[in-house]
Design a protein around this motif. Structure first.
Motif, mmCIF file in Angstrom:
data_model
loop_
_atom_site.group_PDB
_atom_site.id
_atom_site.type_symbol
_atom_site.label_atom_id
_atom_site.label_comp_id
_atom_site.label_asym_id
_atom_site.label_seq_id
_atom_site.Cartn_x
_atom_site.Cartn_y
_atom_site.Cartn_z
ATOM 1 N N LEU A 1 -7.190 9.013 -14.748
ATOM 2 C CA LEU A 1 -7.330 7.485 -14.861
ATOM 3 C C LEU A 1 -6.638 8.274 -13.034
ATOM 4 O O LEU A 1 -6.770 7.180 -11.967
ATOM 5 C CB LEU A 1 -7.348 6.780 -14.636
ATOM 6 N N ALA A 2 -5.203 8.492 -13.361
ATOM 7 C CA ALA A 2 -3.623 8.484 -12.666
ATOM 8 C C ALA A 2 -4.683 9.469 -11.045
ATOM 9 O O ALA A 2 -4.290 9.406 -9.988
ATOM 10 C CB ALA A 2 -2.609 8.910 -12.816
ATOM 11 N N MET B 1 -4.528 0.276 -13.470
ATOM 12 C CA MET B 1 -4.303 0.583 -12.188
ATOM 13 C C MET B 1 -3.614 1.138 -11.189
ATOM 14 O O MET B 1 -3.535 2.485 -10.919
ATOM 15 C CB MET B 1 -5.853 0.695 -11.428
ATOM 16 N N LYS B 2 -3.571 -0.490 -10.583
ATOM 17 C CA LYS B 2 -2.307 -0.319 -9.616
ATOM 18 C C LYS B 2 -1.391 0.148 -9.842
ATOM 19 O O LYS B 2 -0.242 1.304 -9.225
ATOM 20 C CB LYS B 2 -2.216 -1.140 -9.242
ATOM 21 N N PHE C 1 -7.232 8.227 -8.682
ATOM 22 C CA PHE C 1 -6.479 7.909 -7.104
ATOM 23 C C PHE C 1 -6.523 8.313 -5.939
ATOM 24 O O PHE C 1 -5.852 8.604 -4.765
ATOM 25 C CB PHE C 1 -6.165 6.442 -7.559
ATOM 26 N N CYS D 1 1.851 2.257 -2.869
ATOM 27 C CA CYS D 1 1.344 2.516 -4.143
ATOM 28 C C CYS D 1 1.284 3.993 -4.062
ATOM 29 O O CYS D 1 0.555 5.037 -5.041
ATOM 30 C CB CYS D 1 -0.339 1.598 -3.772
ATOM 31 N N PHE E 1 4.929 5.606 -15.212
ATOM 32 C CA PHE E 1 5.659 4.492 -15.960
ATOM 33 C C PHE E 1 4.441 4.568 -17.560
ATOM 34 O O PHE E 1 3.956 4.702 -17.846
ATOM 35 C CB PHE E 1 5.067 3.637 -15.879
ATOM 36 N N ASP F 1 -8.513 1.398 -2.882
ATOM 37 C CA ASP F 1 -9.104 1.805 -3.676
ATOM 38 C C ASP F 1 -9.712 0.504 -5.166
ATOM 39 O O ASP F 1 -10.723 0.775 -5.359
ATOM 40 C CB ASP F 1 -8.368 2.663 -5.381
ATOM 41 N N ILE G 1 -0.239 2.947 -11.738
ATOM 42 C CA ILE G 1 -0.528 3.780 -11.952
ATOM 43 C C ILE G 1 -0.754 4.454 -10.345
ATOM 44 O O ILE G 1 -1.645 6.072 -10.514
ATOM 45 C CB ILE G 1 -1.169 4.820 -12.870
ATOM 46 N N GLY G 2 -0.810 4.400 -9.399
ATOM 47 C CA GLY G 2 -1.052 4.569 -8.216
ATOM 48 C C GLY G 2 -2.307 4.002 -8.190
ATOM 49 O O GLY G 2 -2.655 4.796 -6.795
ATOM 50 N N ALA G 3 -3.810 3.191 -7.727
ATOM 51 C CA ALA G 3 -4.823 2.731 -7.324
ATOM 52 C C ALA G 3 -3.536 1.459 -5.830
ATOM 53 O O ALA G 3 -3.414 0.954 -5.999
ATOM 54 C CB ALA G 3 -4.938 2.092 -8.451
ATOM 55 N N SER G 4 -4.082 1.932 -4.714
ATOM 56 C CA SER G 4 -4.044 1.295 -3.867
ATOM 57 C C SER G 4 -4.862 0.478 -3.695
ATOM 58 O O SER G 4 -5.974 0.135 -3.876
ATOM 59 C CB SER G 4 -3.968 2.508 -2.589
ATOM 60 N N ILE G 5 -4.841 -0.188 -2.558
ATOM 61 C CA ILE G 5 -5.513 -2.053 -2.435
ATOM 62 C C ILE G 5 -7.056 -1.515 -2.272
ATOM 63 O O ILE G 5 -7.905 -1.883 -2.968
ATOM 64 C CB ILE G 5 -5.099 -2.917 -1.755
ATOM 65 N N ARG H 1 4.110 5.462 -5.734
ATOM 66 C CA ARG H 1 4.311 5.828 -7.277
ATOM 67 C C ARG H 1 2.740 6.567 -7.550
ATOM 68 O O ARG H 1 3.311 7.092 -8.173
ATOM 69 C CB ARG H 1 3.711 4.104 -7.724
ATOM 70 N N ARG H 2 2.073 6.878 -6.748
ATOM 71 C CA ARG H 2 1.272 7.195 -6.964
ATOM 72 C C ARG H 2 2.238 9.235 -7.450
ATOM 73 O O ARG H 2 1.582 10.593 -8.429
ATOM 74 C CB ARG H 2 0.033 7.412 -6.115
ATOM 75 N N ASN I 1 0.556 -1.232 0.193
ATOM 76 C CA ASN I 1 -0.277 0.015 -0.040
ATOM 77 C C ASN I 1 1.316 1.169 0.125
ATOM 78 O O ASN I 1 0.395 2.241 -0.686
ATOM 79 C CB ASN I 1 -0.700 0.477 0.984
#
Lengths: 240, 415
Positions: free
Chosen positions: A121-122, B317-318, A125, A93, A102, B326, B320-324, A96-97, A90
Motif C-alpha cells: 500500500l505504501a 494511509m496518510k 501512493f 505526506c 512508522f 490520494d 504511510i504517505g498518502a497525500s490529501i 513521509r512517503r 501535503n
C-alpha cells in the motif's frame, strides 16, 4: 557496534536529525497544556535511539511531531535538509512517503487487506507499478521472515506476525528513518526480543536510523543512544 | 461489497431508470406523432405565399408599385434554381364547384398546379395514374373528396358516400360552377373532367380537393370573376416548392424567405412541436430526477458512513504517505463507481422496462407492427450513464474532502 559508534564520532558523519527548542502545547478546554517544553536533540545517521519516560512525559508526542503527524507549537526540526516544522500537510505526506517509516504499538494494519497488500500500500501512493509493488512487498516480507503468510489477513496473524508485517511496511520504501512507537508494547517478552533483534539487524545492515519510544528497559540494550524524558524535557541523554 | 453500498446502488438504479423511462415515454410520444406527420408526405413540400405584409400595403391603396417582390413566373424560375429544389409550381384555387356522383351533389374545390412538373412533385396516386403534362382536362381526386360535406336537404353532415373516388377512375365527371353576371343573373358553366387517379393522402387541403391543370383552373377562375388574371403584376397567391428530402427543407426555406416570400412547411410545425416535446421531456425527466436526487443523498450518506467507519484506515494511509489528493480521489472514485454501476444497471432495467411497456401497450391498444409508447435513444442512454456517474462524483466530493482533511494522528488513534 562500538566500532560503528566510534567511526561516527570521529568521522564526518553529519547530524541527521536536529531538534531545536521544540515546544508543543495542547488546548484542553481553555487551558493550554505544555507537553513539550523546549527539546534540543541531535541524532546522527544510523543511530538507534530509545526514548524512555513515564506516561505523560511527552515521548510519544515528540515522536509524532518528529514524524510530522502533529505540528509543533514552536521550535525547529530539521531532518537532513528539510525543515519538517515548516512543511505544509501535503509536503509532509510526500516527505513521509520518501524518508520515513512508522511502526506502531497497535500495528495499524488495514484489516481488509492481506499482509502483502498492506505492505504494498505504501508503494501505491508513491506511484510504483503494480508488478514492482508486489516484488518489493515480497522482498520486504522476506526481510521480516513472513513470505509464507503474505496472503493472510491481519486477523489471521499473531501479534508478533502483525508487527513484523508493519515493520515490512515501514521498510518497503527504504526510508532513512524509522519511527517506532512502543513496537513491542503489545507483545510478550519472547516475541519482543525477536522484534528488537530484527530492528537491530536492520539498523546495522541497512544503516537506517531508528527512533524508538519504549517503556521497556530491555529494549534499550539494542540502542546506541538512550534518552530519558520527564515532564516534556530531556532529562538525560546517554550514548552507549 | 457492503450491503449498505448495494442499497445505495439500488437507489441510483431506481433514479436512473425512472429518468430514462420517463424521458423515453416523452420520446415515444414525439416519435409517434412526428412519424405520423412525416408519413403524410408533405414534409418535403413548402408552401410559398406573397409576403403578407406587402399584400397589406396594396390593400391600403398606396397606389405605388410596391418594392416587395411578386410571386410570378420569374420568382418561380428563381426558386427552381435553389439547391435542393426539385419542382416549383404555382397554385391557383377555385372553390364553389359542384360535381354530381351517383345522383348526389358534392361541393368541391379545385387546386390548379403546373402539370409540367406534376411528375416531380410528391403527389403520388394510390390508384390510377397522374395526368400527363398536356392533359388539360384530366384531374386527380383527393381521397376524401366524397366524404366531404354532403348536402342532404337542408342540413349538412359528414357522411361517407357509397361511391369511392377510385370507382371514378377513367370516367368523365361534370363539374358545374356558377357566377352572377353584371345583370344580377346567375350563370352556370359545366366543365367535363376526366379522372385519371386518386391522390395518396397528404394530410393537407389536397385530400379534399380536385387536383387539376393550372391552365384549366385559371380559365375557370377568369370566367367566374370575369377578369383576366394578371400574373406578371399581381403574382400567384401561392406556389408549392418540392425539395429533395427533409434535410434541405430548412436551407431552402431560408433562401425563399430571403426572396421576401412567406414560407410555410410541415417542418416548421415539426420544429415548433419539437420544442413542446422538449418541454415535456424536461418535465418528465425532472420527475425522474427527483428519484435520482434522493439517490444522490443516499450516496452522500453512504460515503459519510464509510468515512466514519474507515477513519483509522484513512489515518494509516496518510501516515504511510498518502497525500490529501490520494485520499480525496480514492473516495471520489468510490462514489463515482456507485453512480456508474447504478447507472449501468439502471440502463439495463430501463431497456427491459421499455420493451415491456411497449409490449403491454401493444396488447391493449393493438395496431400492426407494435406500439411505441417508450422510445430509448442512444443519446438518452449515454446521457443517463454520464449523468449517474456525475451524480456519484458530485455526491462524493464533500465526504471525500472531509476524509482527506482528517488529522492523520487523530484518525489513526480512532477505533
Amino acid at each position: 557496534m562500538v566500532e560503528t559508534r566510534e567511526q561516527k564520532e570521529r568521522g564526518s558523519i553529519k547530524i541527521f536529525i536536529q531538534v531545536r527548542d521544540l515546544h508543543k502545547d495542547f488546548k484542553l478546554g481553555k487551558e493550554d497544556i505544555n507537553i513539550l517544553k523546549g527539546i534540543n536533540l541531535d541524532i546522527e545517521q544510523g543511530e538507534m535511539v530509545a526514548l524512555l519516560g513515564p506516561s505523560g512525559s511527552g515521548k510519544s508526542t515528540f515522536l509524532n511531531v518528529l514524524g510530522g503527524l502533529v505540528p509543533p507549537t514552536s521550535g525547529d526540526i530539521m531532518i537532513r535538509d528539510y525543515h519538517i516544522s515548516e512543511m505544509l500537510e501535503n509536503e509532509l505526506c510526500l516527505f513521509r512517503r520518501e524518508h520515513l517509516g512508522f511502526i506502531f504499538q497497535s500495528y495499524n494494519l488495514i484489516s481488509t487487506m492481506t499482509a502483502m497488500e498492506n505492505v504494498a500500500l505504501a508503494l501505491t501512493f508513491a506511484g510504483v507499478k503494480k508488478e514492482i509493488r508486489k516484488k518489493r512487498a515480497i522482498e520486504a516480507l522476506e526481510v521480516v521472515g513472513l513470505v509464507d503468510r503474505m496472503g493472510h489477513k491481519p486477523s489471521e496473524l499473531s501479534g508478533g506476525q502483525q508487527q513484523r508485517v508493519s515493520i515490512a511496511r515501514a521498510l518497503v520504501n527504504h526510508p532513512e528513518i524509522i519511527l517506532a512507537d512502543e513496537p513491542t508494547g503489545n507483545l510478550d517478552s519472547k516475541t519482543s526480543a525477536d522484534i528488537m533483534e530484527m530492528i537491530y539487524r536492520l539498523n546495522r545492515e541497512e544503516n537506517q536510523t531508528f527512533v524508538i519510544v519504549t517503556h521497556d528497559p530491555d529494549t534499550t540494550k539494542y540502542c546506541t543512544k538512550v534518552i530519558h524524558m520527564q515532564d516534556g524535557l530531556i532529562e538525560s541523554e546517554v550514548n552507549q | 461489497m457492503k450491503f449498505r453500498t448495494i442499497l445505495t446502488i439500488i437507489g441510483v438504479v431506481i433514479g436512473t431508470s425512472s429518468i430514462i423511462v420517463m424521458v423515453s415515454i416523452g420520446n415515444g410520444a414525439q416519435k409517434s406523432i412526428t412519424d405520423e406527420l412525416s408519413g403524410i408526405g408533405s414534409v418535403t413540400t413548402l408552401q410559398v405565399y406573397q409576403d403578407l405584409s406587402s399584400m397589406g400595403m396594396t390593400s391600403m391603396g398606396s397606389g405605388k408599385t410596391e418594392d416587395k417582390p411578386i410571386l410570378n413566373d420569374d420568382a418561380i424560375k428563381d426558386m427552381k434554381k435553389i439547391d435542393g429544389v426539385v419542382a416549383v409550381t404555382p397554385v391557383v384555387n377555385l372553390s364553389g364547384g359542384e360535381i354530381e356522383v351517383d345522383r348526389e351533389q358534392y361541393g368541391v374545390s379545385l387546386m390548379g398546379v403546373d402539370y409540367g412538373v406534376l411528375e416531380d412533385m410528391r403527389y403520388e396516386t394510390t390508384s390510377g395514374k397522374k395526368p400527363g403534362a398536356n392533359d388539360e382536362n384530366s384531374v386527380i381526386l383527393g381521397k376524401d373528396i366524397l366524404t366531404s360535406l354532403t348536402y342532404t336537404g337542408a342540413s349538412t353532415q359528414l357522411t361517407e358516400s357509397e361511391v369511392k373516388p377510385e370507382d371514378l377512375i377513367g370516367q368523365n365527371i361534370s363539374m358545374t360552377i356558377k357566377r352572377t353576371n353584371a345583370n344580377g343573373e346567375e350563370e352556370i358553366k359545366t366543365q367535363k373532367l376526366k379522372v385519371t387517379g386518386v391522390l395518396e393522402s397528404t394530410g393537407g387541403n389536397e385530400d379534399y380537393s380536385v387536383i387539376a391543370n393550372y391552365n384549366l383552373v385559371t380559365e375557370l377562375n377568369e370566367w367566374q370573376t370575369g377578369k383576366k388574371a394578371n400574373v406578371k403584376k399581381q403574382g400567384y397567391t401561392q406556389a408549392l416548392v418540392t425539395v429533395e428530402d427533409s434535410t434541405v427543407v430548412n436551407a431552402v426555406t431560408t433562401e425563399v424567405e430571403a426572396m421576401e416570400f412567406t414560407v410555410f412547411s410541415m417542418q416548421q410545425i415539426l420544429d415548433s412541436m419539437g420544442s413542446v416535446f422538449q418541454m415535456l421531456q424536461i418535465l418528465l425527466g425532472g420527475i425522474g430526477g427527483v428519484a435520482l436526487l434522493v439517490a444522490c443523498i443516499g450516496i452522500v450518506n453512504t460515503m459519510t458512513m464509510s468515512i466514519y467507519e474507515r477513519t483509522k484506515e484513512i489515518g494509516i494511509m496518510k501516515v504511510i504517505g498518502a497525500s490529501i489528493s490520494d485520499i480525496r480521489n480514492m473516495f471520489i472514485a468510490e462514489s463515482t463507481m456507485i453512480g456508474l454501476i447504478g447507472g449501468l444497471v439502471g440502463i439495463v432495467i430501463s431497456l427491459v422496462l421499455s420493451v415491456l411497456i411497449n409490449l403491454i401497450a401493444g396488447f391493449f391498444i393493438g395496431g400492426e407492427g407494435g406500439v411505441t409508447i417508450s422510445f430509448i435513444t442512444p443519446g438518452l442512454v449515454i446521457f443517463a450513464l454520464v449523468f449517474s456517474a456525475l451524480v456519484g462524483l458530485l455526491s462524493g466530493v464533500r465526504p471525500a474532502i472531509k476524509a482527506a482533511n482528517l488529522s492523520s494522528l487523530d484518525a489513526i488513534r480512532s477505533e
